[in-house]
Design a protein around this motif. Sequence first.
Motif, PDB file in Angstrom:
ATOM      1  N   GLY A 153       1.288  -1.401   0.274  1.00  0.00           N
ATOM      2  CA  GLY A 153       0.086  -0.287   0.103  1.00  0.00           C
ATOM      3  C   GLY A 153       1.297   1.333  -0.080  1.00  0.00           C
ATOM      4  N   CYS A 154       1.766   1.172  -1.135  1.00  0.00           N
ATOM      5  CA  CYS A 154       2.281   3.033  -1.076  1.00  0.00           C
ATOM      6  C   CYS A 154       2.407   3.407  -2.412  1.00  0.00           C
ATOM      7  N   GLU A 155       3.303   4.142  -2.840  1.00  0.00           N
ATOM      8  CA  GLU A 155       3.365   4.661  -4.484  1.00  0.00           C
ATOM      9  C   GLU A 155       4.642   3.907  -4.796  1.00  0.00           C
ATOM     10  N   PRO A 156       4.958   2.940  -6.426  1.00  0.00           N
ATOM     11  CA  PRO A 156       5.763   2.799  -6.740  1.00  0.00           C
ATOM     12  C   PRO A 156       7.004   3.930  -6.660  1.00  0.00           C
ATOM     13  N   GLU A 157       6.327   4.742  -6.849  1.00  0.00           N
ATOM     14  CA  GLU A 157       7.523   5.563  -6.551  1.00  0.00           C
ATOM     15  C   GLU A 157       8.767   4.909  -5.185  1.00  0.00           C
ATOM     16  N   GLU A 158       7.779   4.916  -4.243  1.00  0.00           N
ATOM     17  CA  GLU A 158       8.564   4.959  -3.126  1.00  0.00           C
ATOM     18  C   GLU A 158       9.213   3.702  -3.058  1.00  0.00           C
ATOM     19  N   VAL A 159       9.166   2.908  -3.853  1.00  0.00           N
ATOM     20  CA  VAL A 159       9.815   1.730  -3.456  1.00  0.00           C
ATOM     21  C   VAL A 159      12.097   1.894  -4.323  1.00  0.00           C
ATOM     22  N   LEU A 160      12.420   1.170  -3.127  1.00  0.00           N
ATOM     23  CA  LEU A 160      14.276   2.031  -3.331  1.00  0.00           C
ATOM     24  C   LEU A 160      14.499   0.520  -4.377  1.00  0.00           C
ATOM     25  N   LYS A 161      15.573   1.237  -4.745  1.00  0.00           N
ATOM     26  CA  LYS A 161      16.056   0.271  -6.591  1.00  0.00           C
ATOM     27  C   LYS A 161      17.573   0.643  -6.251  1.00  0.00           C
ATOM     28  N   VAL A 162      18.455  -0.525  -5.663  1.00  0.00           N
ATOM     29  CA  VAL A 162      19.598  -0.226  -5.388  1.00  0.00           C
ATOM     30  C   VAL A 162      19.899  -2.242  -5.616  1.00  0.00           C
ATOM     31  N   SER A 163      21.353  -2.229  -5.484  1.00  0.00           N
ATOM     32  CA  SER A 163      22.453  -3.570  -6.318  1.00  0.00           C
ATOM     33  C   SER A 163      22.934  -3.706  -5.292  1.00  0.00           C
ATOM     34  N   GLY A 164      23.000  -4.546  -4.828  1.00  0.00           N
ATOM     35  CA  GLY A 164      23.782  -5.075  -3.781  1.00  0.00           C
ATOM     36  C   GLY A 164      25.130  -5.009  -4.170  1.00  0.00           C
ATOM     37  N   LYS A 165      25.161  -5.990  -5.530  1.00  0.00           N
ATOM     38  CA  LYS A 165      26.480  -6.114  -5.664  1.00  0.00           C
ATOM     39  C   LYS A 165      27.591  -4.913  -6.017  1.00  0.00           C
ATOM     40  N   THR A 166      26.615  -3.967  -7.225  1.00  0.00           N
ATOM     41  CA  THR A 166      27.749  -2.451  -7.452  1.00  0.00           C
ATOM     42  C   THR A 166      27.591  -1.767  -6.113  1.00  0.00           C
ATOM     43  N   GLY A 167      26.827  -2.271  -5.093  1.00  0.00           N
ATOM     44  CA  GLY A 167      26.743  -0.567  -4.427  1.00  0.00           C
ATOM     45  C   GLY A 167      25.661   0.569  -4.391  1.00  0.00           C
ATOM     46  N   GLU A 168      25.112  -0.073  -5.904  1.00  0.00           N
ATOM     47  CA  GLU A 168      24.103   1.775  -6.373  1.00  0.00           C
ATOM     48  C   GLU A 168      22.789   1.350  -5.508  1.00  0.00           C
ATOM     49  N   GLY A 169      22.950   2.760  -5.126  1.00  0.00           N
ATOM     50  CA  GLY A 169      21.202   3.248  -4.406  1.00  0.00           C
ATOM     51  C   GLY A 169      21.733   2.535  -2.760  1.00  0.00           C
ATOM     52  N   VAL A 170      23.220   2.150  -2.234  1.00  0.00           N
ATOM     53  CA  VAL A 170      22.807   1.385  -0.792  1.00  0.00           C
ATOM     54  C   VAL A 170      23.031   2.941  -0.146  1.00  0.00           C
ATOM     55  N   GLU A 171      24.050   3.322  -0.440  1.00  0.00           N
ATOM     56  CA  GLU A 171      23.853   4.699   0.711  1.00  0.00           C
ATOM     57  C   GLU A 171      22.855   5.418   0.942  1.00  0.00           C
ATOM     58  N   ALA A 172      21.386   5.601   0.008  1.00  0.00           N
ATOM     59  CA  ALA A 172      20.475   6.175  -0.104  1.00  0.00           C
ATOM     60  C   ALA A 172      19.093   5.550   0.500  1.00  0.00           C
ATOM     61  N   LEU A 173      19.877   4.228   0.854  1.00  0.00           N
ATOM     62  CA  LEU A 173      18.895   3.399   1.762  1.00  0.00           C
ATOM     63  C   LEU A 173      19.199   3.781   2.729  1.00  0.00           C
ATOM     64  N   LEU A 174      20.687   3.716   3.941  1.00  0.00           N
ATOM     65  CA  LEU A 174      20.429   4.025   4.274  1.00  0.00           C
ATOM     66  C   LEU A 174      20.524   5.617   5.191  1.00  0.00           C
ATOM     67  N   ASP A 175      20.028   6.392   4.247  1.00  0.00           N
ATOM     68  CA  ASP A 175      20.288   7.500   4.841  1.00  0.00           C
ATOM     69  C   ASP A 175      18.257   7.224   4.988  1.00  0.00           C
ATOM     70  N   GLU A 176      17.570   6.566   4.529  1.00  0.00           N
ATOM     71  CA  GLU A 176      15.983   6.443   4.274  1.00  0.00           C
ATOM     72  C   GLU A 176      16.050   5.667   5.413  1.00  0.00           C
ATOM     73  N   VAL A 177      16.918   4.969   5.853  1.00  0.00           N
ATOM     74  CA  VAL A 177      16.350   3.929   6.856  1.00  0.00           C
ATOM     75  C   VAL A 177      16.083   4.782   8.389  1.00  0.00           C
ATOM     76  N   ILE A 178      17.630   6.139   8.402  1.00  0.00           N
ATOM     77  CA  ILE A 178      17.089   6.617   9.267  1.00  0.00           C
ATOM     78  C   ILE A 178      16.128   7.462   9.319  1.00  0.00           C
ATOM     79  N   LYS A 179      15.948   7.829   7.734  1.00  0.00           N
ATOM     80  CA  LYS A 179      15.496   9.167   7.454  1.00  0.00           C
ATOM     81  C   LYS A 179      13.379   8.649   7.969  1.00  0.00           C
ATOM     82  N   GLN A 180      13.089   7.490   7.616  1.00  0.00           N
ATOM     83  CA  GLN A 180      11.553   6.570   7.641  1.00  0.00           C
ATOM     84  C   GLN A 180      11.029   5.456   9.465  1.00  0.00           C
TER      85      GLN A 180
END
Length: 596
Positions: A153-180
């Motif tokens: 029950g959220c918006e598709p845009e709110e779904v984060l996109k990452v790659s554990g392999k390349t590291g893409e999006g992982v920093e942003a994910l850590l920021d979201e953990v703190i924010k959300q």
Amino acid sequence: TDPSLIRNFCIIAHIDHGKSTLADRMLQLTGVVSAREMKAQYLDRMDIERERGITIKSQAVRMPWEADGTAYALNMIDTPGHVDFTYEVSRSLAACEGAILLVDAAQGIEAQTLANLYLAIEGDLTIIPVLNKIDLPNAQPEKYAAELANLIGCEPEEVLKVSGKTGEGVEALLDEVIKQLPAPVGEADAPARAMIFDSVYDTYRGVVTYVRVVDGKLEPRERIQMMSTGTTHELLEIGVSSPNPIPSKGLGVGEVGYLITGVKDVRQSKVGDTVTNSLKPATDSLGGYEEPKPMVFSGLYPLDGTDYPALRDALDKLQLNDAALIYEPETSVALGFGFRVGFLGLLHLEITRQRLESEFNLDLISTAPNVVYEVMGEDKQLITVTNPSEFPDGKILEVHEPMVAATILAPSEFIGVVMELCQSRRGTMRGMDYLSEDRVEMRYHLPLAEIVFDFFDQLKSRTRGYASLDWKADGEQVADLVKVDILLQGDTVDAFSAITHRDKAYSYGTMMTSKLRELIPRQQFEVPIQAAIGSRIIARENIRAIRKDVLAKCYGGDISRKRKLLEKQKEGKKRMKMVGRVEVPQEAFIAALSTD
Ligand code: GTP
């Protein structure tokens, strides 16, 4: 640490969706493990886990992370990934304020993810939806973002996109953990209450207990008390893992760390229990505590009878690290001395057996796993049956069998075959929902006994590997169950007795009798093999008599060759088991018990 600067989270993911890889990347980005130190899959400690690529034991790591110029402490709590360990998963979740829902962008949601998501929602956790592996060429982030958004029950845009392999999006994910995620809240001045979410035996340090402090404070050298039993221990060391243990001056509200008290057995420090100060104990425990409950039992026997003491020692050692493992001695006509062992599920059985074989060098044979029944005989007493041989003789008034609530996810083209399989296993459908246009979630109520045996393999092969399964215990039902005995020349061979539904008794009987006819060598006399329910024979095969003479093969006078043959025959005799008058090589029993 000020609780407002703490965030406690876990990662919910299906096997292979990349939880360990993402966790590794976080450890690296937050600097707690350098790239050089980084072993692949840092969190999976036990060799067997690495070998099988699954996470069994949960553990916690503290990581520093700075957001908007403020330094935070992130506690990442690892959750076991398999259905057998649902209770441990629920305790890990209970230690967190939020969960990262990690889904492979090329696969979509699977049954385990869904089951754990439901647990997290029940526990009021904040969910951060994340698609992983977006670097894959066949990733479909848009499609699965819609699926995830629809589910939680959220918006598709709110779904984060990452790659554990390349590291893409992982920093942003850590920021979201703190924010959300909300910061932990608790009463700093109250008596301490800390929940145990994991407990691991370490050869050098004894039991290491992982806790989440809810209220108050725990300090080194004080006496602590386990609220389920009232036992007290001195707190020898307390600290945080980052990821190596760092002793500290104490743990306060919202903090996650480890305790060492010198106890040698995880059953003295049980997952789900509440730890409090012994001088100023809390009155109410945190709740949610449950004793581990074995669901599946099997007899474990050493192939070589002289290994029996070694098997007992090995089980004693494993139990130090596994509060759910229970066992008691058992003897069998066919297999000799062994143990009846209780497990949380089939994977738990398999892991335990594999550890006994690889870590303790034992060769084992296990009897077909069975569930626990409540049986009422003529005397109207309900007795608990963990071994078919305990099934009462005579008239049976009622048999209760354990049930499960199963969730199966599959592409919609397989609805028919899944329904067919579940029906053949005495299941009843409880509901069906479309997750997206082409994927469905089916919910079934099934007897546990029907899924412990090759159900998952069947499900996988009938759906070409696309279906996933999760289940949890869900009450019991009265069913028409009988004990089928297998008899050799009129004597019951205990290891082959089985409790089955009456409709399946005949097929079990014919399967076992014909298998044994193939496997048991001819004797000097005719040997009937029968399957029976009580005194009623439901299937029968015959082994015809022969006269065997091993020396017949040696024409002529080579005396040393004859002696060798005789010795070989003697050697063989040692591994023979007598069932009444019938001599059966142990190998025949073993072959008959193996499923393939
Ligand atoms: P369990 O421990 O079994 O639950 O698995 P897991 O969820 O921890 O998965 P793991 O991290 O072991 O990754 C599974 C496989 O996916 C491995 O072969 C990884 O190399 C691969 N993988 C993980 N993350 C990514 C990613 O972002 N991109 C790509 N291409 N592969 C990934």
